[in-house]
Structure formats: structure tokens, C-alpha cells
Design an enzyme around this catalytic site. Sequence first.
Site, PDB file in Angstrom:
ATOM      1  N   LEU A   7       0.865  -1.183   0.000  1.00  0.00           N
ATOM      2  CA  LEU A   7       0.000   0.000   0.000  1.00  0.00           C
ATOM      3  C   LEU A   7       0.894   1.224   0.000  1.00  0.00           C
ATOM      4  O   LEU A   7       1.794   1.340   0.838  1.00  0.00           O
ATOM      5  CB  LEU A   7      -0.920  -0.010   1.217  1.00  0.00           C
ATOM      6  CG  LEU A   7      -1.967   1.112   1.311  1.00  0.00           C
ATOM      7  CD1 LEU A   7      -3.187   0.630   2.091  1.00  0.00           C
ATOM      8  CD2 LEU A   7      -1.406   2.375   1.984  1.00  0.00           C
ATOM      9  N   ILE A   8       0.640   2.145  -0.925  1.00  0.00           N
ATOM     10  CA  ILE A   8       1.466   3.348  -1.078  1.00  0.00           C
ATOM     11  C   ILE A   8       0.575   4.565  -0.984  1.00  0.00           C
ATOM     12  O   ILE A   8      -0.471   4.632  -1.630  1.00  0.00           O
ATOM     13  CB  ILE A   8       2.194   3.354  -2.440  1.00  0.00           C
ATOM     14  CG1 ILE A   8       2.954   2.038  -2.660  1.00  0.00           C
ATOM     15  CG2 ILE A   8       3.151   4.542  -2.541  1.00  0.00           C
ATOM     16  CD1 ILE A   8       3.398   1.833  -4.102  1.00  0.00           C
ATOM     17  N   GLY A  14       4.862  12.437  -9.076  1.00  0.00           N
ATOM     18  CA  GLY A  14       6.212  12.392  -8.519  1.00  0.00           C
ATOM     19  C   GLY A  14       6.681  11.035  -8.040  1.00  0.00           C
ATOM     20  O   GLY A  14       6.455   9.997  -8.681  1.00  0.00           O
ATOM     21  N   ILE A  15       7.373  11.037  -6.906  1.00  0.00           N
ATOM     22  CA  ILE A  15       7.975   9.815  -6.386  1.00  0.00           C
ATOM     23  C   ILE A  15       6.916   8.753  -6.131  1.00  0.00           C
ATOM     24  O   ILE A  15       7.100   7.582  -6.454  1.00  0.00           O
ATOM     25  CB  ILE A  15       8.778  10.117  -5.103  1.00  0.00           C
ATOM     26  CG1 ILE A  15      10.005  10.987  -5.433  1.00  0.00           C
ATOM     27  CG2 ILE A  15       9.228   8.823  -4.430  1.00  0.00           C
ATOM     28  CD1 ILE A  15      10.796  11.423  -4.208  1.00  0.00           C
ATOM     29  N   TYR A 143       9.430  23.057   7.860  1.00  0.00           N
ATOM     30  CA  TYR A 143       9.520  21.831   7.070  1.00  0.00           C
ATOM     31  C   TYR A 143      10.551  20.880   7.660  1.00  0.00           C
ATOM     32  O   TYR A 143      10.286  19.680   7.836  1.00  0.00           O
ATOM     33  CB  TYR A 143       9.876  22.176   5.624  1.00  0.00           C
ATOM     34  CG  TYR A 143      10.110  20.963   4.744  1.00  0.00           C
ATOM     35  CD1 TYR A 143       9.031  20.237   4.239  1.00  0.00           C
ATOM     36  CD2 TYR A 143      11.399  20.548   4.424  1.00  0.00           C
ATOM     37  CE1 TYR A 143       9.239  19.126   3.431  1.00  0.00           C
ATOM     38  CE2 TYR A 143      11.609  19.434   3.617  1.00  0.00           C
ATOM     39  CZ  TYR A 143      10.537  18.728   3.133  1.00  0.00           C
ATOM     40  OH  TYR A 143      10.744  17.627   2.336  1.00  0.00           O
TER      41      TYR A 143
END
Length: 270
Positions: A7-8, A14-15, A143
Site C-alpha cells: 500500500l502506497i 512524482g515519487i 519543514y
Amino acid sequence: MSERTVLITGTSTGIGLEVAVGCARAGWRTVATMRDVSRAARLRAAVEAADVADLVDVRQLDVVDQASVTAAVADVVDRYGRLDAVVNNAGAGHLGTLEQEGVDAVRAVMEVNFFGVLRASRGRLVTVSSVGGVIGQPFNEAYCAAKFAVEGFMESLTPVAATVGVTVSVVEPGAVASEFVANVGIDRDAAVADAGAYGPGLRAYLRRTAGAFAAAQSAADAAAVVVDAVTGATPPPRLQTSAQARQFVGTKLADLDGTAVTTTTGAWIA
């Protein structure tokens, strides 16, 4: 079904998109999630082009919504019978969980929804962090603080998860050619004008950053490291996606008093 399942999160661009394609190419059943599935066209085109569409299951998952995570993971296990790996790529969203729901809620999401099923498969948890999770960078205080927190969380979790057979790794990209920077959405001239006494330093930093991203690593190359952490030999707790990222992170890890790092980053805004 016998395929190993991953599961992503954050796979619309993008990545994350490239990791989904790469895992499917490696023969894994790939559950590719995103907050807004109306943005799935690019991913669907990529998996069709790679001839792996039959292995990719695109689903909605909002990582700041615990109910969404619980439902998605339960449904994956119910349908495929297993969950062998989770890739936390939607980093900003996960950090939103920390901010909006508190540490207890995050712990519950990780323990109930991920580790219960990962323990069963002796699986892997791979989190996409950043070199900014190791080295604090000018004008990126918030960040970098968030990414430091992710790294500390996962580093602390690694030996604990290992006792129940789960492997934990963080992957640290440097500059990657993706929509990440564009999505920050700042007006550079206005930001410099609003920075007051810090304007010259911010202007120098933006100039330096533009140069770094002009030679950025491709999202596909960065994603290949993540895919290998999921599908290859047991990965180490920390991985970088390029030689430049390894060199940069290495500066911090060898810098006991902090002067090497601050001398380097100070030169960016001089």
C-alpha cells in the site's frame, strides 16, 4: 491471491507515482492511494504504458483521516488476504495527523492499521523523508522540524518493530524533479519583499535552490530506491536516493559540534 501486496500513499504524481509503477513492475499487487482520486489520470496512464495496470488498484485514502486509513487497510486485507509493505510517501499529510490529532491518534493508526497486518507478513514500513530530515536548512525551519520529527519517530520505532519481524526504513531524497516545489506555491518576489531584513538572505537562498533543482534527480531514479527497499533484500534503516544526498547527509552524521553543517548552509544565504 498470492501476490505480495504493498500500500502506497500519495501516488498521484512524482515519487509516489513512480514507486507505484516500480512495485507493480516487480510483480507486487500495488494499492496506490491518494486523497483525491480525480487526480489519478497520470498514474493510470503510467501503469497502462508500463503494462502493469492489472496489478495496480487505485484507491482513495486521506492520511489525516483515521477512519479513512482504517477502512482502506481493512478492505485491502479483506480483498487480498495480506499486506506485506506500506510506503508512507504522503509525508505532509502524515505530519498533518501529528498536528491535528495528536501523538496518541498517530500511534493508534500505526499500531492498529499497519503493524497488526505487517506483523502477520513480517513486512516492511518504508517512509519517504528528505535530506531536510537530517540537515536543517535556512528558511525551511518548519519543514525541516517536521521531517526531523518523522526521522526521530521512525528511528525510535525501528528496533521495537524488529522484535515482531517488521522492518522500518526511511528514504532521504535530495532535490527531485517533481511537482513538490511548485506545490509550495510561493510568489518569490513577494516573499523577498516581505522578508524585511532577511530579504537578501532569502534571495540568495532561492537562487541557490533554483540551481540545485536545475540538476535535480528524476522522480523515477529516486523512486527506484524506494521500490528496492520494498521488494529487494532487507533494507537498512536509512537510505539516500543519490550520491549527492549521501554526501550531504554524511556531513551531518560526521559533524559532532554542528559547525560543518552551519558553515555549509550559511554559505547559501551569504
